[in-house]
Design a protein around this motif. Structure first.
Motif, PDB file in Angstrom:
ATOM      1  N   GLU A 246       6.871 -36.689   2.543  1.00  0.00           N
ATOM      2  CA  GLU A 246       5.439 -36.771   2.797  1.00  0.00           C
ATOM      3  C   GLU A 246       4.678 -36.602   1.484  1.00  0.00           C
ATOM      4  O   GLU A 246       4.942 -35.669   0.721  1.00  0.00           O
ATOM      5  CB  GLU A 246       5.002 -35.681   3.770  1.00  0.00           C
ATOM      6  N   PRO A 247       3.730 -37.495   1.179  1.00  0.00           N
ATOM      7  CA  PRO A 247       2.938 -37.327  -0.033  1.00  0.00           C
ATOM      8  C   PRO A 247       2.097 -36.064   0.025  1.00  0.00           C
ATOM      9  O   PRO A 247       1.741 -35.590   1.102  1.00  0.00           O
ATOM     10  CB  PRO A 247       2.051 -38.582  -0.054  1.00  0.00           C
ATOM     11  N   ALA A 248       1.814 -35.522  -1.145  1.00  0.00           N
ATOM     12  CA  ALA A 248       0.968 -34.321  -1.206  1.00  0.00           C
ATOM     13  C   ALA A 248      -0.402 -34.605  -0.595  1.00  0.00           C
ATOM     14  O   ALA A 248      -1.002 -35.646  -0.855  1.00  0.00           O
ATOM     15  CB  ALA A 248       0.811 -33.881  -2.654  1.00  0.00           C
ATOM     16  N   ARG A 249      -0.854 -33.713   0.244  1.00  0.00           N
ATOM     17  CA  ARG A 249      -2.125 -33.923   0.926  1.00  0.00           C
ATOM     18  C   ARG A 249      -3.289 -33.751  -0.052  1.00  0.00           C
ATOM     19  O   ARG A 249      -3.406 -32.752  -0.728  1.00  0.00           O
ATOM     20  CB  ARG A 249      -2.260 -32.956   2.096  1.00  0.00           C
ATOM     21  N   GLN A 250      -4.143 -34.759  -0.056  1.00  0.00           N
ATOM     22  CA  GLN A 250      -5.322 -34.727  -0.905  1.00  0.00           C
ATOM     23  C   GLN A 250      -6.478 -34.084  -0.141  1.00  0.00           C
ATOM     24  O   GLN A 250      -6.576 -34.206   1.077  1.00  0.00           O
ATOM     25  CB  GLN A 250      -5.701 -36.150  -1.311  1.00  0.00           C
ATOM     26  N   ASP A 251      -7.334 -33.379  -0.852  1.00  0.00           N
ATOM     27  CA  ASP A 251      -8.522 -32.822  -0.233  1.00  0.00           C
ATOM     28  C   ASP A 251      -9.282 -33.932   0.487  1.00  0.00           C
ATOM     29  O   ASP A 251      -9.532 -34.998  -0.068  1.00  0.00           O
ATOM     30  CB  ASP A 251      -9.407 -32.191  -1.308  1.00  0.00           C
ATOM     31  N   ILE A 252      -9.646 -33.691   1.747  1.00  0.00           N
ATOM     32  CA  ILE A 252     -10.214 -34.746   2.589  1.00  0.00           C
ATOM     33  C   ILE A 252     -11.518 -35.294   2.009  1.00  0.00           C
ATOM     34  O   ILE A 252     -11.784 -36.505   2.062  1.00  0.00           O
ATOM     35  CB  ILE A 252     -10.431 -34.260   4.041  1.00  0.00           C
ATOM     36  N   VAL A 253     -12.340 -34.435   1.436  1.00  0.00           N
ATOM     37  CA  VAL A 253     -13.605 -34.912   0.857  1.00  0.00           C
ATOM     38  C   VAL A 253     -13.331 -35.815  -0.334  1.00  0.00           C
ATOM     39  O   VAL A 253     -13.927 -36.890  -0.469  1.00  0.00           O
ATOM     40  CB  VAL A 253     -14.476 -33.709   0.429  1.00  0.00           C
ATOM     41  N   ALA A 254     -12.403 -35.402  -1.203  1.00  0.00           N
ATOM     42  CA  ALA A 254     -12.049 -36.224  -2.359  1.00  0.00           C
ATOM     43  C   ALA A 254     -11.441 -37.559  -1.912  1.00  0.00           C
ATOM     44  O   ALA A 254     -11.715 -38.604  -2.499  1.00  0.00           O
ATOM     45  CB  ALA A 254     -11.071 -35.476  -3.270  1.00  0.00           C
ATOM     46  N   ALA A 255     -10.610 -37.520  -0.871  1.00  0.00           N
ATOM     47  CA  ALA A 255      -9.977 -38.746  -0.373  1.00  0.00           C
ATOM     48  C   ALA A 255     -11.017 -39.734   0.142  1.00  0.00           C
ATOM     49  O   ALA A 255     -10.947 -40.935  -0.133  1.00  0.00           O
ATOM     50  CB  ALA A 255      -8.964 -38.418   0.733  1.00  0.00           C
ATOM     51  N   ILE A 256     -12.008 -39.230   0.893  1.00  0.00           N
ATOM     52  CA  ILE A 256     -13.056 -40.103   1.423  1.00  0.00           C
ATOM     53  C   ILE A 256     -13.896 -40.669   0.287  1.00  0.00           C
ATOM     54  O   ILE A 256     -14.212 -41.870   0.251  1.00  0.00           O
ATOM     55  CB  ILE A 256     -13.931 -39.339   2.425  1.00  0.00           C
ATOM     56  N   GLN A 257     -14.266 -39.821  -0.666  1.00  0.00           N
ATOM     57  CA  GLN A 257     -15.080 -40.305  -1.786  1.00  0.00           C
ATOM     58  C   GLN A 257     -14.340 -41.379  -2.589  1.00  0.00           C
ATOM     59  O   GLN A 257     -14.925 -42.389  -2.974  1.00  0.00           O
ATOM     60  CB  GLN A 257     -15.441 -39.125  -2.702  1.00  0.00           C
ATOM     61  N   GLU A 258     -13.039 -41.136  -2.805  1.00  0.00           N
ATOM     62  CA  GLU A 258     -12.266 -42.088  -3.589  1.00  0.00           C
ATOM     63  C   GLU A 258     -12.127 -43.424  -2.873  1.00  0.00           C
ATOM     64  O   GLU A 258     -12.338 -44.492  -3.453  1.00  0.00           O
ATOM     65  CB  GLU A 258     -10.880 -41.494  -3.873  1.00  0.00           C
ATOM     66  N   ALA A 259     -11.772 -43.365  -1.586  1.00  0.00           N
ATOM     67  CA  ALA A 259     -11.561 -44.601  -0.838  1.00  0.00           C
ATOM     68  C   ALA A 259     -12.840 -45.392  -0.634  1.00  0.00           C
ATOM     69  O   ALA A 259     -12.897 -46.597  -0.892  1.00  0.00           O
ATOM     70  CB  ALA A 259     -10.921 -44.272   0.519  1.00  0.00           C
ATOM     71  N   LEU A 260     -13.907 -44.722  -0.173  1.00  0.00           N
ATOM     72  CA  LEU A 260     -15.149 -45.432   0.084  1.00  0.00           C
ATOM     73  C   LEU A 260     -15.865 -45.813  -1.208  1.00  0.00           C
ATOM     74  O   LEU A 260     -16.578 -46.817  -1.251  1.00  0.00           O
ATOM     75  CB  LEU A 260     -16.065 -44.581   0.973  1.00  0.00           C
TER      76      LEU A 260
END
Length: 262
Positions: A246-260
Motif C-alpha cells: 500500500e502506498p504511503a497515505r498522503q494528507d487528504i488536504v494536500a492530496a485534494i489540492q495537488e489533484a485539483l
C-alpha cells in the motif's frame, strides 16, 4: 521527432538496434524487485497470446533502484510458453532498461516511454505499474487492442473497486473532469494506460514536462490533454487493482489540492 537530449546515448543505441515496432509496453520502476518478475511475465504472456505476430518492445525506465530491479527486468523470461499458451512467440520480445535522475520523478519515466515510442514509431503503447499483484495477460490486450485494432488514441482503465476505495477519484476528480470537459472518465488518474504513437508524439511536443502540474499528476494531465485536443478516448475494464504494498497515505488536504490544482 522527439528530442533526445534527456535520453542517454546507450539507451538510444539500444533503441536503434531494435528498430521500428508495432507495440511498446512501458513499466517504470523503483525498487520493485519483489513484484517486477510477475508483472513482466504477465506483460510478455499478454503480448505472445494476443499479439504473436507484432514487433514488440518492453521499456523499463528505472529511478535508480538499488535492489536489482532493472537486472530482473532484463533477465526475465518464460522458459516454456507451451505450458501456458497454445501458441509460441513468433518474434523476439526486446527488453530495454534505462536509468533516469533529477527531481521530476514519475513524469521523467513517462517522458522516456513516450520518446521511445516516437523514436521506434510504435503504433500502440501501454504502461503498467510495477507493483501489481492482480495484473494478468488480459490487461495487455485490454489496453493495447483498442488502440491497435480500433484506432483509439487513449485508453483509460476501469478497475473493480471496493465501495470505499478511490473515494477522491470517484467523488471529486472524475466528476470534475466530466463537468469541465464533458466526457465521463472513471479513472482519469489510473496508473495503467494505453495510447497511440501519434498521441505520444503530441505529448512530446508540449513544452510543459518540467511544470509542477505535470510532475505532480502526469496521468491526469495526459487524460485532460487528450480530451481537450480532440483525440479519441475510450475506457477498458481491467478488474481488481491490488498493489503488493500500500502506498504511503498522503494528507487528504494536500492530496485534494495537488489533484485539483493539476
Amino acid at each position: 521527432m522527439a528530442e533526445e537530449t534527456f535520453l542517454s546515448d546507450d539507451f538510444v543505441r539500444k533503441l536503434t538496434a531494435v528498430g521500428e515496432v508495432d507495440i511498446l509496453v512501458g513499466v517504470p520502476t523503483f525498487n520493485n524487485r519483489d513484484t517486477i518478475e510477475q508483472v513482466v511475465n504477465a506483460v510478455q504472456l499478454g503480448l505472445v497470446k494476443y499479439f504473436p505476430r507484432q514487433r514488440v518492445v518492453l521499456i523499463n525506465p528505472d529511478g535508480g533502484s538499488n535492489d536489482g530491479t532493472p537486472e530482473a527486468v532484463r533477465n526475465s523470461s518464460i522458459p516454456d510458453f507451451r505450458t501456458l499458451l497454445s501458441s509460441t512467440p513468433l518474434r523476439t520480445i526486446h527488453r530495454i532498461s534505462t536509468t533516469y535522475g533529477g527531481v521530476d520523478g514519475r513524469s521523467s519515466a513517462w517522458r522516456i516511454i513516450m520518446a521511445a515510442a516516437d523514436l521506434l514509431r510504435a503504433r500502440a503503447c501501454a504502461v503498467v505499474s510495477p507493483d501489481l499483484e492482480s495484473i494478468t495477460p488480459e490487461w495487455i490486450e485490454a489496453l493495447v487492442r483498442p488502440v491497435y485494432k480500433e484506432q483509439f488514441d487513449l485508453v483509460t482503465p476501469i478497475y473493480h473497486r471496493h465501495k470505499y476505495d478511490g473515494l477522491l477519484v470517484k467523488n471529486i476528480i472524475a466528476p470534475a473532469v466530466r463537468a469541465v470537459y464533458g466526457v465521463k472518465v472513471r479513472e482519469p488518474v489510473g496508473g495503467e494506460f494505453g495510447f497511440s504513437g501519434r498521441l505520444a508524439c503530441h505529448y512530446m511536443e508540449q513544452d510543459v514536462w518540467h511544470e509542477d502540474f505535470v510532475r505532480a499528476r502526469t496521468e491526469i494531465w495526459m487524460t485532460t490533454r487528450a480530451i481537450s485536443d480532440g483525440f479519441r478516448v475510450c475506457q477498458s475494464f481491467l478488474g481488481p487493482k491490488i498493489h503488493a504494498h500500500e502506498p504511503a497515505r498522503q494528507d487528504i488536504v494536500a492530496a485534494i489540492q495537488e489533484a485539483l490544482g493539476t
